[in-house]
Design a protein around this motif. Structure first.
Motif, PDB file in Angstrom:
ATOM      1  N   VAL A  59      15.668  14.493  12.010  1.00 22.41           N
ATOM      2  CA  VAL A  59      16.041  13.341  12.709  1.00 22.41           C
ATOM      3  C   VAL A  59      16.745  12.419  11.466  1.00 22.41           C
ATOM      4  CG1 VAL A  59      15.115  11.321  13.877  1.00 22.41           C
ATOM      5  CG2 VAL A  59      14.331  13.432  14.442  1.00 22.41           C
ATOM      6  N   GLN A  60      15.998  12.538  10.410  1.00 20.79           N
ATOM      7  CA  GLN A  60      16.296  11.648   9.233  1.00 20.79           C
ATOM      8  C   GLN A  60      18.194  12.285   8.912  1.00 20.79           C
ATOM      9  OE1 GLN A  60      13.752  12.189   6.211  1.00 20.79           O
ATOM     10  NE2 GLN A  60      12.227  10.891   7.171  1.00 20.79           N
ATOM     11  N   GLU A  61      18.304  13.268   9.085  1.00 17.71           N
ATOM     12  CA  GLU A  61      19.621  13.826   8.792  1.00 17.71           C
ATOM     13  C   GLU A  61      20.637  13.258   9.841  1.00 17.71           C
ATOM     14  OE1 GLU A  61      19.694  18.009   8.559  1.00 17.71           O
ATOM     15  OE2 GLU A  61      18.593  17.935   6.523  1.00 17.71           O
ATOM     16  N   LEU A  90      20.177  10.459  11.524  1.00 21.93           N
ATOM     17  CA  LEU A  90      20.311   9.256  11.417  1.00 21.93           C
ATOM     18  C   LEU A  90      21.374   8.807  10.059  1.00 21.93           C
ATOM     19  CD1 LEU A  90      16.689   7.740  11.728  1.00 21.93           C
ATOM     20  CD2 LEU A  90      18.598   7.573  13.398  1.00 21.93           C
ATOM     21  N   ALA A  91      21.259   9.616   8.932  1.00 15.19           N
ATOM     22  CA  ALA A  91      22.170   9.369   7.810  1.00 15.19           C
ATOM     23  C   ALA A  91      23.258   9.575   8.147  1.00 15.19           C
ATOM     24  CB  ALA A  91      21.596  10.341   6.770  1.00 15.19           C
TER      25      ALA A  91
END
Length: 308
Positions: free
Chosen positions: A2-4, A6-7
């Motif tokens: 999820v962080q990837e 979002l980034a």
């Protein structure tokens, strides 16, 4: 994971924002935007408002469509009648085709300025001094035509051309001043002569009327006396009628002439008395009978000189 995602989304949004910022252009109401894509003209000029271009590929140049006021430096030249003058003017023009103003001429403002100076010198050489001073409207129209013919190909329209000032040498100014003064004096003399002619006609009519009515002359004399006496002065001028002088002259000529005196031979002459105070005596002139006559018998003999 999820962080990837979002980034990656943040990077995409940032790149999109940077693209929009670099591609966004705002064209003002009085401007037009000319877009060059890889060095070639791309379509029609952009209208006023918000527009987008391709960053790094397109390049947009804005062109002002307002009327430009450009002063023309003073140009010195010799007129057709050989008078040296300095003339300056002002040119009003505007861009009607933004693409032609950018593509067909390097700097349309400088081109219009140089063309205006050249045309102004040409119009000076073709005109007389009187035309430059009094017939400027015709010269303005001719100068506008000389500028408009090449400028229309640059996408520029000449709106108006005006000659501002005409500088003359001091000697020419003095000559023109003397000419104007002489012309005004001539008109003044003509007007004065016309007034004298009209006044003489009116005086002739008045004299004719007064000759028919002698009392009118006396009334006019009284009016003149009243006008002179109303000025609060101590001197009163009374006109002496010429008719009275003529009457006195005729009377003097009609007087009887005095009788002539008797001849001096018949008149007794008074002889002054002696210095001792005795009374004078009357002596009559001798007459012909009392004068002795000399005859041949009474004349003394004259002896002739003997010849040697």
């Amino acid at each position: 994971m999820v962080q990837e995602l979002l980034a990656a989304g943040a990077v995409t949004l940032s790149a999109g924002f940077v693209y929009v910022v670099s591609a966004a252009r705002v064209v003002k109401q009085y401007e037009r935007g000319v877009v060059f894509r890889l060095g070639r003209l791309s379509g029609a000029p952009r209208a006023p408002g918000f527009t987008m271009i391709v960053p790094g590929v397109d390049r947009m140049r804005k062109v002002n469509m307002q009327i430009v006021t450009m002063p023309v430096p003073a140009q010195e030249g010799i007129t057709r009648d050989n008078v040296t003058v300095r003339v300056d003017a002002v040119v009003y023009f505007k861009v009607v085709d933004a693409s032609h103003a950018i593509v067909r001429v390097e700097d349309y403002r400088f081109a219009v300025s140089q063309m205006a100076q050249t045309s102004l010198r040409s119009i000076i050489g073709k005109s007389d001094l009187d035309d430059l001073l009094s017939n400027r409207e015709k010269l303005n129209q001719g100068l506008e035509l000389m500028l408009d013919s090449p400028a229309i190909g640059w996408g520029v329209q000449i709106d108006r051309v005006e000659i501002k000032d005409v500088s003359l040498p001091e000697t020419m100014k003095r000559s023109m001043a003397r000419q104007a003064e002489a012309d005004r004096e001539r008109r003044a003399r003509v007007i004065n002569a016309d007034a004298e002619l009209q006044a003489s006609k009116k005086l002739a009519e008045a004299a004719k009327e007064m000759s028919e009515q002698p009392a009118a002359l006396q009334l006019r004399l009284l009016q003149t006396v009243v006008a002179v006496a109303a000025e609060k002065n101590s001197t009163l001028v009374l006109p002496f009628p010429v008719e009275l002088l003529r009457f006195l002259e005729r009377a003097a000529n009609q007087q009887p002439q005095p009788t002539a005196a008797p001849p001096a031979s018949a008149e007794p002459q008074a002889v002054a008395g002696a210095r001792d105070g005795t009374a004078p005596r009357e002596v009559t002139a001798p007459t012909a009978e009392s004068v002795p006559r000399i005859t041949s018998s009474t004349a003394p003999p004259v002896e002739a000189d003997a010849a040697p």
